[in-house]
Enzyme design. Structure first.
Site, mmCIF file in Angstrom:
data_model
loop_
_atom_site.group_PDB
_atom_site.id
_atom_site.type_symbol
_atom_site.label_atom_id
_atom_site.label_comp_id
_atom_site.label_asym_id
_atom_site.label_seq_id
_atom_site.Cartn_x
_atom_site.Cartn_y
_atom_site.Cartn_z
ATOM 1 N N CYS A 172 49.144 90.870 26.179
ATOM 2 C CA CYS A 172 49.850 90.145 27.240
ATOM 3 C C CYS A 172 50.637 88.949 26.721
ATOM 4 O O CYS A 172 51.503 88.424 27.414
ATOM 5 C CB CYS A 172 48.861 89.703 28.307
ATOM 6 N N HIS A 226 52.179 84.227 32.428
ATOM 7 C CA HIS A 226 51.610 85.568 32.508
ATOM 8 C C HIS A 226 50.931 85.760 33.868
ATOM 9 O O HIS A 226 50.194 84.892 34.333
ATOM 10 C CB HIS A 226 50.607 85.758 31.365
ATOM 11 N N ASN A 242 49.248 92.949 37.150
ATOM 12 C CA ASN A 242 49.410 92.481 35.770
ATOM 13 C C ASN A 242 50.128 93.577 34.968
ATOM 14 O O ASN A 242 49.563 94.642 34.745
ATOM 15 C CB ASN A 242 48.011 92.189 35.207
HETATM 16 O O1 UT7 Z 1 46.123 90.128 31.132
HETATM 17 C C1 UT7 Z 1 44.977 89.863 30.405
HETATM 18 C C2 UT7 Z 1 44.284 88.713 30.958
HETATM 19 N N1 UT7 Z 1 43.443 89.125 32.045
HETATM 20 C C3 UT7 Z 1 42.950 88.202 32.845
HETATM 21 O O2 UT7 Z 1 43.266 87.056 32.699
HETATM 22 C C4 UT7 Z 1 41.936 88.597 33.876
HETATM 23 C C5 UT7 Z 1 40.997 87.432 34.067
HETATM 24 N N2 UT7 Z 1 39.884 87.710 34.964
HETATM 25 C C6 UT7 Z 1 40.053 87.832 36.291
HETATM 26 O O3 UT7 Z 1 41.145 87.811 36.800
HETATM 27 C C7 UT7 Z 1 38.821 87.913 37.144
HETATM 28 O O4 UT7 Z 1 37.679 87.606 36.368
HETATM 29 C C8 UT7 Z 1 38.607 89.303 37.799
HETATM 30 C C9 UT7 Z 1 39.664 89.518 38.877
HETATM 31 C C10 UT7 Z 1 38.673 90.377 36.761
HETATM 32 C C11 UT7 Z 1 37.243 89.358 38.479
HETATM 33 O O5 UT7 Z 1 37.132 88.304 39.445
HETATM 34 P P1 UT7 Z 1 35.831 87.404 39.470
HETATM 35 O O6 UT7 Z 1 35.978 86.461 40.587
HETATM 36 O O7 UT7 Z 1 35.640 86.825 38.100
HETATM 37 O O8 UT7 Z 1 34.725 88.435 39.859
HETATM 38 P P2 UT7 Z 1 33.418 88.862 39.048
HETATM 39 O O9 UT7 Z 1 33.778 89.667 37.865
HETATM 40 O O10 UT7 Z 1 32.566 87.639 38.833
HETATM 41 O O11 UT7 Z 1 32.712 89.802 40.114
HETATM 42 C C12 UT7 Z 1 32.270 89.271 41.390
HETATM 43 C C13 UT7 Z 1 31.794 90.445 42.231
HETATM 44 C C14 UT7 Z 1 30.863 91.382 41.486
HETATM 45 O O12 UT7 Z 1 29.869 91.825 42.386
HETATM 46 P P3 UT7 Z 1 28.398 91.153 42.377
HETATM 47 O O13 UT7 Z 1 27.879 91.387 40.980
HETATM 48 O O14 UT7 Z 1 28.616 89.710 42.676
HETATM 49 O O15 UT7 Z 1 27.686 91.918 43.436
HETATM 50 C C15 UT7 Z 1 31.758 92.545 41.131
HETATM 51 O O16 UT7 Z 1 31.035 93.742 40.994
HETATM 52 O O17 UT7 Z 1 32.913 91.226 42.649
HETATM 53 C C16 UT7 Z 1 32.659 92.592 42.335
HETATM 54 N N3 UT7 Z 1 33.933 93.253 42.086
HETATM 55 C C17 UT7 Z 1 34.637 93.836 43.063
HETATM 56 N N4 UT7 Z 1 34.412 93.991 44.371
HETATM 57 C C18 UT7 Z 1 35.329 94.642 45.088
HETATM 58 C C19 UT7 Z 1 34.602 93.354 40.917
HETATM 59 N N5 UT7 Z 1 35.743 94.026 41.115
HETATM 60 C C20 UT7 Z 1 35.798 94.345 42.429
HETATM 61 C C21 UT7 Z 1 36.716 95.021 43.229
HETATM 62 N N6 UT7 Z 1 36.452 95.143 44.559
HETATM 63 N N7 UT7 Z 1 37.876 95.522 42.738
#
Ligand code: UT7
Length: 337
Positions: free
Chosen positions: A110, A245, A275
């Site tokens: 990226c 980005h 993204n």
């Molecule tokens: O381009 C390269 C660079 N990439 C990035 O910069 C991405 C950076 N990371 C992010 O944008 C975020 O960390 C994510 C969008 C990937 C995830 O968001 P988050 O707020 O960090 O969520 P999390 O991973 O802490 O997950 C929270 C909850 C989890 O459930 P539990 O364990 O709390 O029950 C996940 O299983 O959200 C759940 N979850 C979803 N729920 C519904 C994860 N993905 C989804 C989804 N729909 N698509």
């Protein structure tokens, strides 16, 4: 010797996929995706190839610049999702365009567009190029695990390109860095079918430690904007446009707040594209230019970050482009075949 931007181009595949469509086969929802990422939809390839997207973006940029492919001295493409392991995606685009100059790819995920820009900057600095084409083109729909809701909802396909021309001065600042860590964001290479290979087998799909990369993204953007401004003798609030980005709308919000910036200065395409990795920055830049929102004298800060973990940032003063844009809204020519 440096460069200035003569033309920009961008391309998305036709097929738009909404969050609701994803929730038909994944345990997710429009509400979760919008709230946690700011994404409403993304575009994914159906019949198009990456060659198609990259060539269309490049054709648009050349047309705006008024530069013909035969006049190019360099074609660099940033991609980690090429149609080809070889030759370079840049070579495939050059063949379609009819360019006859050296062409190669840059792999910095990226952050790759800024790494590619840096490579081109070196050619201008050494007096080896009058015109260069720099592309960011990605087709992540081919490297996603479409059963993994934590990653597949985030990405899309797309391409952006700039044509650069020789100028007396280069960027106000251009910075590259890597904090090496593979596991944070990884797409393993294809295992192949060697009869001698005895190591682990696995699918070639993307995995990511989302929270870790999120923090890396915010701290990197804040650090880089401060550093770019300092190197140019400015304050972050003096920068006219921030083209960052587009990984997550919350990363953009956090960085904007930490820097005390006016959100209107921070470009946002993520709601429509998701993204698109190294295509994010040139695609967003093209949209701003075609909407007539970049003016001579403006300063423009670009920051890309991602797998590596790598970061590239660049501060440009926008000078001559408007002289070359007779009708920026004019639809681009169809891609060469
Ligand atoms: O381009 C390269 C660079 N990439 C990035 O910069 C991405 C950076 N990371 C992010 O944008 C975020 O960390 C994510 C969008 C990937 C995830 O968001 P988050 O707020 O960090 O969520 P999390 O991973 O802490 O997950 C929270 C909850 C989890 O459930 P539990 O364990 O709390 O029950 C996940 O299983 O959200 C759940 N979850 C979803 N729920 C519904 C994860 N993905 C989804 C989804 N729909 N698509």
């Amino acid at each position: 010797m440096g460069f200035r931007v003569l033309g920009t181009g961008g391309c998305l595949p036709r097929r738009r996929v909404t969050n609701d469509e994803l929730s038909q086969f994944l345990d997710t929802s429009d509400e979760w995706i919008r709230q946690r990422t700011g994404i409403a939809a993304r575009h994914v390839c159906t019949t198009e190839t990456l060659d198609d997207l990259a060539t269309k973006a490049a054709s648009e940029a050349l047309r705006m610049a008024g530069v013909s492919p035969e006049d190019l001295d360099l074609v660099v493409c940033s991609t980690t999702s090429s149609d080809h392991l070889m030759p370079a995606e840049a070579s495939a685009v050059s063949e379609r365009l009819g360019a006859r100059c050296p062409s190669f790819d840059v792999s910095a995920a990226c952050a790759g567009f800024i790494f590619a820009l840096d490579a081109a900057d070196g050619w201008f600095a050494r007096g080896r190029a009058r015109y260069a084409l720099v592309i960011g083109a990605e087709r992540y729909s081919r490297i996603l695990d479409w059963n993994d809701r934590a990653t597949c909802v985030l990405f899309g396909d797309g391409a952006g390109a700039v044509v650069l021309g020789q100028a007396d001065e280069g960027p106000l600042s251009l910075r590259l860095s890597t904090r090496p860590e593979v596991a944070a964001l990884d797409v393993p290479g294809v295992t192949g079918n060697s009869p001698f290979y005895e190591g682990p087998q696995g699918p070639s799909v993307l995995s990511m430690k989302g929270r870790e990369v999120f923090k890396f993204g915010v701290t990197s953007v804040v650090r880089e904007i401060r550093a770019l401004a300092k190197e140019a003798g400015m304050q972050p609030t003096d920068i006219t446009h921030l083209v960052l980005h587009q990984a997550n709308g919350r990363i953009l919000d956090s960085a904007t707040n930490a820097l005390g910036l006016d959100p209107a200065r921070v470009e946002r395409t993520i709601q429509e594209t998701g993204n698109i990795s190294s295509a994010c920055i040139p695609f967003a830049l093209d949209r701003m230019v075609r909407q007539g929102r970049v003016h001579p004298g403006d300063t423009l800060a670009m920051v890309g970050f991602g797998a590596g973990l790598s970061v590239g940032s660049c501060l440009l003063r926008w000078d001559q482009l408007s002289a070359h844009v007779d009708d920026p809204q004019k639809p681009a020519a169809a891609p060469a075949d």
